[in-house]
Design an enzyme around this catalytic site. Structure first.
Site, short mmCIF file in Angstrom:
data_model
loop_
_atom_site.label_atom_id
_atom_site.label_comp_id
_atom_site.label_asym_id
_atom_site.label_seq_id
_atom_site.Cartn_x
_atom_site.Cartn_y
_atom_site.Cartn_z
N TYR A 1 -10.96 -8.09 5.86
CA TYR A 1 -10.98 -7.10 5.34
C TYR A 1 -10.43 -5.84 5.98
O TYR A 1 -9.74 -6.05 7.42
CB TYR A 1 -12.14 -6.30 4.91
CG TYR A 1 -12.79 -6.87 3.79
CD1 TYR A 1 -12.06 -8.63 3.35
CD2 TYR A 1 -13.83 -6.47 2.65
CE1 TYR A 1 -11.95 -8.91 1.41
CE2 TYR A 1 -14.35 -7.61 1.53
CZ TYR A 1 -13.56 -8.96 1.65
OH TYR A 1 -14.00 -9.16 -0.27
N SER A 2 -10.25 -4.40 5.21
CA SER A 2 -8.93 -3.45 5.83
C SER A 2 -9.42 -2.66 7.47
O SER A 2 -11.03 -3.02 7.79
CB SER A 2 -9.31 -2.18 4.73
OG SER A 2 -8.43 -2.61 3.75
N ASP B 1 -5.19 -3.27 0.09
CA ASP B 1 -4.68 -1.89 1.31
C ASP B 1 -3.63 -2.34 2.69
O ASP B 1 -3.54 -3.14 3.08
CB ASP B 1 -5.77 -1.75 1.49
CG ASP B 1 -7.10 -1.92 0.68
OD1 ASP B 1 -7.12 -1.84 -0.22
OD2 ASP B 1 -8.01 -1.76 0.94
N GLN C 1 -3.59 -6.45 3.42
CA GLN C 1 -4.56 -7.07 2.64
C GLN C 1 -3.77 -7.84 1.76
O GLN C 1 -2.86 -7.62 0.72
CB GLN C 1 -5.29 -6.20 1.69
CG GLN C 1 -6.75 -5.83 3.06
CD GLN C 1 -7.51 -6.45 3.44
OE1 GLN C 1 -8.07 -6.58 2.65
NE2 GLN C 1 -7.37 -6.36 4.52
N ARG D 1 -17.19 -0.91 5.23
CA ARG D 1 -16.15 -1.95 6.01
C ARG D 1 -14.77 -0.49 5.66
O ARG D 1 -15.15 0.65 6.07
CB ARG D 1 -15.35 -2.78 5.43
CG ARG D 1 -15.68 -1.98 3.56
CD ARG D 1 -15.01 -3.22 2.72
NE ARG D 1 -15.41 -2.54 0.89
CZ ARG D 1 -16.60 -2.57 0.35
NH1 ARG D 1 -16.92 -3.23 0.56
NH2 ARG D 1 -16.12 -2.47 -0.94
#
Length: 483
Positions: free
Chosen positions: A101-102, A42, A58, A160
């Site tokens: 994470y994103s 991402d 990512q 998320r």
């Protein structure tokens, strides 16, 4: 030794170890952003800050598979020439030990701030999720501030990808989520300081506003204004294939509507796919100083034949799309390559009023490895018009059926596979071909097809054809290379 420092050192060592192997790959791209080693997915934290564009991503530097993600970082003054920056985030703290994470980036009083999801798993694979904050004064070195939002009641730990923006001196954040009933949702929060967040409500999701059975998890939401409308861009997981729609394992699209900032609810129309190709997912947008709404997408799809990409043998996988500008035209998002990409053009060749009449035809000097092809169609008096690239990708417009088709050989079976859309007329085809990718823009961005392709040999061929009639068109081609 400091765990953050140690992880970054290990990642940089992987880059140095495999640098030559990665760069020797014949499928390495010429004008796309790629991981220096390992896996990229991402786009994150896309922003223009202090006059410079920043794109984080990512990144798993240790494998060509998904794992504990870092945030890699590129920056550019012009969206064309990109510089690899220091690693921005490594999964070093308890609240992110299984992956940073994103998330997204904003400017707050001159400080560049990243909001992202900390992923945690226990020894049994049970997941915990935290929304986290990091800050930088120089845009390169980031200090982690820790957790700013924990999981609210009613949602699973699949919660998320915070996307943050400011409106009327207040911060808002939309998060991709799954309810305890396994329904995909986009959820809205508000804050006065980026650290204390209040839940407003569900923006949209499965079993809301008439959306029945519309995915069990919604990833990477992005909520923004385009023209006079609010746009929710999102990647729902769990959509069922329907005709020409939702053909990938996971898909990306958008809703157009009006957001009520008091309730969080988006009154919206139908879901529309953003890109019709084989590899496109988790896009993120920003607004630059020119007022343009810009987008990068991931040229990949989770769990879709990722282990079959031939680049894996060279220790890398996946890439970003080219940057695009978004506009709203007649109730539909149009995407176009940013104007700055014209700086890549070299060695122009043209063929005016070319006629293709029930034959396979090539034109002198129309070949290449990395190029832009622009075709203005003056007249189609044929059932179908075809373009064949590198003897491995077929672009077909069936005028009789009003269907556009992109066909390639499957990485899994070697057999033909297709992606399609209905298109009532075709006047312009703009194609960006790189060593192992293709991005097709139809009718000034009305429809877009993004895909990877891996021809068996380096093949420069460009062939034109027509069926049951003739096609009259003008063709321009430029080689595309970095300066």
């Amino acid at each position: 030794m400091d765990r953050n420092y140690d992880l970054i050192r290990q990642a940089e060592e992987m880059f140095k170890k495999y640098k030559d192997v990665v760069n020797e790959d014949e499928y390495r791209l010429h004008f796309h952003l790629m991981p220096p080693v390992g896996l990229l997915n991402d786009p994150n934290g896309f922003i223009q800050w202090q006059g410079r564009y920043h794109l984080f991503y990512q990144w798993n530097p240790f494998q060509t598979a998904h794992g504990a993600k870092f945030w890699g970082h590129y920056s550019s003054s012009n969206l064309v020439d990109w510089r690899k920056e220091k690693i921005a985030l490594a999964p070093s703290e308890w609240y992110e030990k299984n992956g940073c994470y994103s998330g997204s980036a904003v400017e707050d009083n001159g400080i560049l701030k990243l909001l992202y999801t900390g992923n945690v798993k226990d020894e049994y694979g049970n997941r915990e999720t935290y929304q986290c904050l990091a800050e930088s004064e120089n845009g390169v070195d980031f200090i982690k501030k820790g957790v700013v939002l924990r999981l609210p009641e009613g949602y699973s730990a699949h919660f998320r990808d915070p996307k943050v923006w400011k409106r009327n001196e207040k911060w808002f954040m939309v998060i991709g989520a799954q309810t305890k009933q396994l329904e995909g949702r986009a959820v809205l929060f508000a804050s006065n300081n980026l650290e204390d967040w209040t839940l407003i409500g569900d923006v949209a999701g499965t079993n809301l506003n008439g959306l029945q059975n519309f995915g069990y998890m919604w990833e990477c939401p992005d909520l923004f204004r385009l023209g006079d409308n609010d746009i929710l861009l999102v990647s729902p997981q769990g959509l069922q294939r329907t005709g020409m729609l939702y053909q990938n394992v996971y898909n990306t699209g958008y809703f157009i509507g009006t957001l009520d900032y008091e309730t969080g609810k988006l009154e919206h129309g139908n879901f529309q796919e953003l890109d019709r190709g084989f590899e496109f997912y988790a896009p993120q947008t920003t607004v630059d100083e020119k007022g343009r709404r810009l987008l990068f997408g991931w040229m990949g799809v989770p769990e879709q034949d990722e282990d079959l990409h031939p680049t894996i043998s060279h220790h890398w996988i996946h890439a970003m799309t080219i940057p695009r500008e978004l506009k709203l035209v007649n109730g539909q998002i149009y995407q176009n390559p940013v104007e700055e990409l014209k700086k890549l053009r070299r060695n122009k060749v043209s063929k005016n009023n070319a006629i293709v009449h029930e034959e396979k035809k090539t034109f002198a000097s129309f070949e290449g490895t990395a190029y832009e092809l622009l075709i203005n169609i003056h007249e189609i008096k044929a059932e179908a018009f075809e373009i064949i690239l590198k003897d491995s990708v077929w672009i077909i417009y069936n005028k009789k059926e009003c269907v556009f088709t992109l066909e390639r050989k499957s990485m899994k079976t070697g057999e033909p596979e297709i992606r399609q859309c209905k298109l009532s007329n075709l006047s312009i085809i703009q194609i960006f071909v790189d060593t192992s990718s293709i991005e097709i823009f139809l009718n000034d961005g009305q429809e877009v097809f993004t895909s990877r392709m891996f021809p068996s040999v380096k093949n420069p061929n460009i062939t034109f054809g027509s069926y049951h009639g003739k096609v009259l068109c003008s063709i321009q081609k430029w080689d595309l290379h970095q300066q």
